[in-house]
Design an enzyme around this catalytic site. Structure first.
Site, mmCIF file in Angstrom:
data_model
loop_
_atom_site.group_PDB
_atom_site.id
_atom_site.type_symbol
_atom_site.label_atom_id
_atom_site.label_comp_id
_atom_site.label_asym_id
_atom_site.label_seq_id
_atom_site.Cartn_x
_atom_site.Cartn_y
_atom_site.Cartn_z
ATOM 1 N N ASP A 59 -5.816 10.040 14.359
ATOM 2 C CA ASP A 59 -6.143 9.890 12.943
ATOM 3 C C ASP A 59 -6.893 8.573 12.781
ATOM 4 O OD1 ASP A 59 -6.154 10.552 10.246
ATOM 5 O OD2 ASP A 59 -4.176 9.688 9.864
ATOM 6 N N VAL A 92 5.644 4.336 1.540
ATOM 7 C CA VAL A 92 5.355 3.153 0.750
ATOM 8 C C VAL A 92 5.468 1.979 1.706
ATOM 9 C CG1 VAL A 92 5.997 1.756 -1.231
ATOM 10 C CG2 VAL A 92 6.545 4.183 -1.198
ATOM 11 N N THR A 100 -17.185 21.499 -4.424
ATOM 12 C CA THR A 100 -15.944 22.191 -4.087
ATOM 13 C C THR A 100 -14.834 21.156 -3.946
ATOM 14 O OG1 THR A 100 -16.188 22.031 -1.684
ATOM 15 C CG2 THR A 100 -17.209 23.925 -2.749
ATOM 16 N N SER A 136 1.529 -0.479 -9.129
ATOM 17 C CA SER A 136 2.463 -1.501 -9.572
ATOM 18 C C SER A 136 2.875 -1.230 -11.013
ATOM 19 C CB SER A 136 1.794 -2.870 -9.487
ATOM 20 O OG SER A 136 0.701 -2.901 -10.392
ATOM 21 N N GLY A 193 0.830 -1.188 0.000
ATOM 22 C CA GLY A 193 0.000 0.000 0.000
ATOM 23 C C GLY A 193 0.864 1.236 0.000
ATOM 24 N N ASP A 215 -13.524 16.085 -6.574
ATOM 25 C CA ASP A 215 -14.622 16.487 -5.696
ATOM 26 C C ASP A 215 -15.311 15.223 -5.195
ATOM 27 O OD1 ASP A 215 -16.762 17.604 -4.408
ATOM 28 O OD2 ASP A 215 -17.816 18.154 -6.234
#
Ligand SMILES: Nc1ncnc2c1ncn2[C@@H]1O[C@H](COP(=O)(O)OP(=O)(O)OP(=O)(O)O)[C@@H](O)[C@H]1O
Ligand SMILES: [Ca+2]
Ligand SMILES: [Ca+2]
Ligand SMILES: [Ca+2]
Length: 532
Positions: free
Chosen positions: A178, A26, A427, A461, A20, A421
Site C-alpha cells: 500500500d 485514530v 463516476t 477536532s 491523523g 468524484d
C-alpha cells in the site's frame, strides 16, 4: 493471569491530541511517562463481534531492544494459523498489521526509513500500536510547502530513502502493498529529517500468498498490474508503486489517467503511460529510463529496491540539480490538495476504505446505524452496479438515493456526487458513496453544512483551524472561488468572519451562524459542494 499482562495504555502513556485518522484507525500523540519520550499511538478499532482473538501483551517490545519481541513468536504462529477464517475482515486486517509490525521489530528495526513499533497495548476500545512519532508531515506536503527550490536531486533523495526502506523490508520478506505518498512521513521538521515508510495495514509476509484482501482499498493510482489482476504479489509490487510516486514527483500528475476507474485499470495492466513532451522535456533521460523500468508490467523484469539503490539517477549522479519548472510544483500542489480533500471526506465518516467484493456489507457499515432493510437495498445496488464496473454514475447514484429514502437530498445529488468524484471522471467509487451516505444519514437537517464542516475539519477536532480552511480552499477548483481569494489577507478575513469569539478556532455552531448571516461567505464555503 490476564490481569498481570493487561496494562492500561493510560497508565504508561499520556494520550494527547489527534495526529491523523485513517480508514480503520485514530492516531494520537502520546508521551511515555517513564521516559518522557514522545510517541504516536495508533488505535485500531475492533468492529462488531470479532473473532475473540486477544493479543498477549508484549511487555518487552521497546525501541531500545529491537529483538525483544521474539519471545512472542510461538504466539504469533498460533494466531497466524487459520486466523483468517475466524475473524471478520476488519479484525483480520488489524491482526495483520500487528503481525507485520512485530516482524518489523524483529527483522528490520532500527532502520532510518521504516517506522518503528515501541509497544502494543490492547483494551476494550481496540488495539493500540505505540509507534515512533513522525512529526515532519507527509511526503508531498513537505515538497509543496518547501520554500527552497525543488530539483531532480531532491526527488532522487526521496526515492533513495524509500528504496532503502523497501530494501530492508523486502529482505525480511515483507511486502508493503500500500505504498503511496501519504504512507511516507518525515520524522521531524529538520531539513535532513529521514523519510519513513509507515502504515503496514495491508502488508504481507511474503512467504504467505493466500491473499484475501487485494487491491480493494483507496485509490488505484499506485496499484500494480499484478495486484489488479490478482496474480502473485511480490516485493516487485512495491517497486511499481515507487515508480508511480517517482512519476508524480517529476511531473505533478499520475502516470495513468483515464475517464473511469475501469479504463484506468486497463491502462495500468497494459503499462500504458507516456512522457508528454510538454512536461517531460526538461527531465533527465536517466530519470525517465528509471521510471520505465519501474513501470514494467512483468514484475520479473522490474528492478528490485536493492538494484535501484545503485542506479545513477538514484545515487544522484545523473539527477539534475537545477530548479524544476514552477508548473510541476504547482501541479503537485493541486494534485496533493485534491487527494487530501478526498481523504478528508472519507476519513470524516470513518472507514469505508474497504471491500466491494467481500460481500460483507454489514461489516463495512456496521457502525453507521443503517437499518437491515437499508443494508439490503445498498447491497442490491452494489451488486447491480458492480457487475458492470466498479464505479457508479450520477444517475445510478440518484437511484440509490431514492432507494435509500433520501429523496429530499435529490437537489443536492449533483453536488454530493461531485464531492466524491475526486478525479472528475463523472463516476464515483461505491466506497465513496457509502461514505457519503453515512455522513448524510448522521447529519439530518444540516446535511450540506455539516458535510462541509466535516470536510474542512480534517483532523476531526470538532473545530476548524485557519490551516484547515486554507488547505480546503486550495483544493477547490479555481472557478468556484471568489476572484480576490489569493489577495493577501483574504483568507484571514474569511476566517475571522467565521470565528465569532475570536479564539482562533471555528466550531460548528460558529460555522453555521456565519453561513446564515453572510451569504457571500456561504457561497465560498458551499462551493466545495458545487459541481463545476
Ligand atoms: N507515527 C506517526 N506519527 C505521526 N502521525 C502519524 C503516525 N502514524 C500515523 N499518523 C497519522 O495518522 C494518519 C493515519 O495513519 P495510518 O495511515 O497509519 O492509518 P490507517 O488507518 O492505516 O489509514 P489508511 O486509511 O491509510 O489505511 C496518517 O495519515 C498520519 O497523518
Ligand atoms: Ca495511511
Ligand atoms: Ca492502513
Ligand atoms: Ca471560535
Amino acid at each position: 493471569m490476564m490481569e498481570q499482562e493487561t496494562r492500561r495504555l493510560c497508565d504508561e502513556y499520556e494520550v494527547l491530541d489527534i495526529l491523523g485518522r485513517g480508514g480503520f484507525s485514530v492516531v494520537r500523540r502520546g508521551i511515555r511517562r517513564r521516559s518522557n519520550t514522545h510517541v504516536a499511538i495508533k488505535t485500531l478499532r475492533r468492529f462488531g463481534g470479532g473473532g475473540g482473538i486477544t493479543f498477549p501483551m508484549n511487555r518487552n517490545v521497546t525501541g531500545e531492544k529491537p529483538r525483544a519481541a521474539a519471545a512472542s513468536n510461538s504466539n504469533l504462529n498460533s494466531i497466524k494459523k487459520g486466523w483468517w477464517k475466524q475473524v471478520s475482515v476488519s479484525d483480520a486486517l488489524l491482526t495483520n498489521e500487528i503481525l507485520v509490525m512485530r516482524k518489523i521489530v524483529e527483522d528490520v528495526s532500527p532502520h532510518e526509513n521504516v517506522i518503528h513499533l515501541h509497544d502494543v497495548c490492547e483494551d476494550a476500545s481496540g488495539v493500540h500500536l505505540v509507534l515512533e512519532l513522525c512529526s515532519g508531515g507527509e511526503l508531498f506536503d513537505r515538497i509543496v510547502a518547501q520554500p527552497q527550490p525543488y530539483s531532480e536531486a531532491a526527488a532522487a533523495a526521496v526515492v533513495r530513502q524509500i528504496a532503502s526502506g523497501l530494501e530492508a523490508l523486502h529482505r525480511a520478506n515483507i511486502v508493503h502493498r500500500d505504498l503511496k505518498p501519504e504512507n511516507c512521513l518525515f520524522r521531524d521538521h529538520t531539513e535532513n529529517s529521514p523519510l519513513k515508510i509507515m502504515d503496514f495495514g495491508l502488508s504481507s509476509l511474503e512467504e504467505e500468498f493466500t491473499d484475501p484482501v487485494v487491491g480493494l482499498f483507496g485509490s488505484i493510482d499506485y496499484v500494480s498490474p499484478e495486484a489488479l489482476s490478482q496474480a502473485t504479489i511480490s516485493s516487485k509490487t512495491d517497486m511499481w508503486s515507487l515508480g508511480v510516486i517517482l512519476y508524480i514527483l517529476l511531473s505533478g500528475y499520475p502516470p495513468f489517467i483515464a475517464q473511469s476507474n475501469r479504463q484506468k485499470q486497463l491502462m495500468i495492466m497494459a503499462g500504458e503511460f507516456s512522457f508528454y513532451e510538454k512536461t517531460w522535456k526538461n527531465i533527465s533521460s536517466s530519470a525517465k529510463q528509471l521510471i520505465s523500468c519501474l513501470l514494467t508490467v512483468d514484475p520479473h523484469r522490474r528492478p528490485s529496491a536493492h538494484e535501484i539503490l545503485y542506479h545513477p539517477w538514484v545515487i544522484g549522479d545523473s539527477a539534475k540539480q537545477e530548479e524544476m519548472d514552477a508548473e510541476i510544483v504547482s501541479r503537485l500542489q493541486s494534485f496533493n490538495a485534491r487527494r487530501k480533500l478526498r481523504a478528508a471526506a472519507i476519513a470524516s465518516v470513518w472507514s469505508c476504505s474497504m471491500l466491494l467484493r467481500t460481500k460483507n456489507l454489514k461489516n463495512l457499515v456496521g457502525n453507521y446505524d443503517l437499518k437491515p432493510e437499508e443494508l439490503d437495498i445498498l447491497s442490491q445496488h452494489f451488486k447491480k452496479i458492480c457487475v458492470k464496473g466498479d464505479n457508479a454514475t450520477l444517475g445510478e447514484f440518484e437511484e440509490v438515493l431514492k432507494a435509500m429514502k433520501l429523496s429530499s437530498l435529490m437537489p443536492l445529488a449533483g453536488r454530493i456526487f461531485d464531492l466524491f468524484d475526486n478525479n472528475r471522471d463523472g463516476t464515483v467509487d461505491m466506497r465513496e458513496i457509502i461514505c457519503g451516505f453515512s455522513s448524510l444519514k448522521n447529519s439530518k437537517g444540516d446535511d450540506a453544512l455539516r458535510l462541509c464542516f466535516q470536510m474542512y475539519d480534517t483532523d476531526r477536532s470538532g473545530c476548524i483551524s485557519k490551516e484547515e480552511v486554507a488547505s480546503m480552499l486550495r483544493a477547490l477548483p479555481e472557478d468556484c472561488l471568489p476572484a480576490d481569494i489569493t489577495e493577501p489577507g483574504k483568507l484571514d478575513e474569511i476566517f475571522d468572519r467565521m470565528d465569532a469569539n475570536s479564539d482562533g478556532k471555528v466550531t460548528f455552531d460558529e460555522f453555521k451562524a456565519a453561513m446564515q448571516i453572510d451569504s457571500s461567505l456561504r457561497d465560498v464555503v458551499l462551493s466545495s459542494l458545487r459541481p463545476i
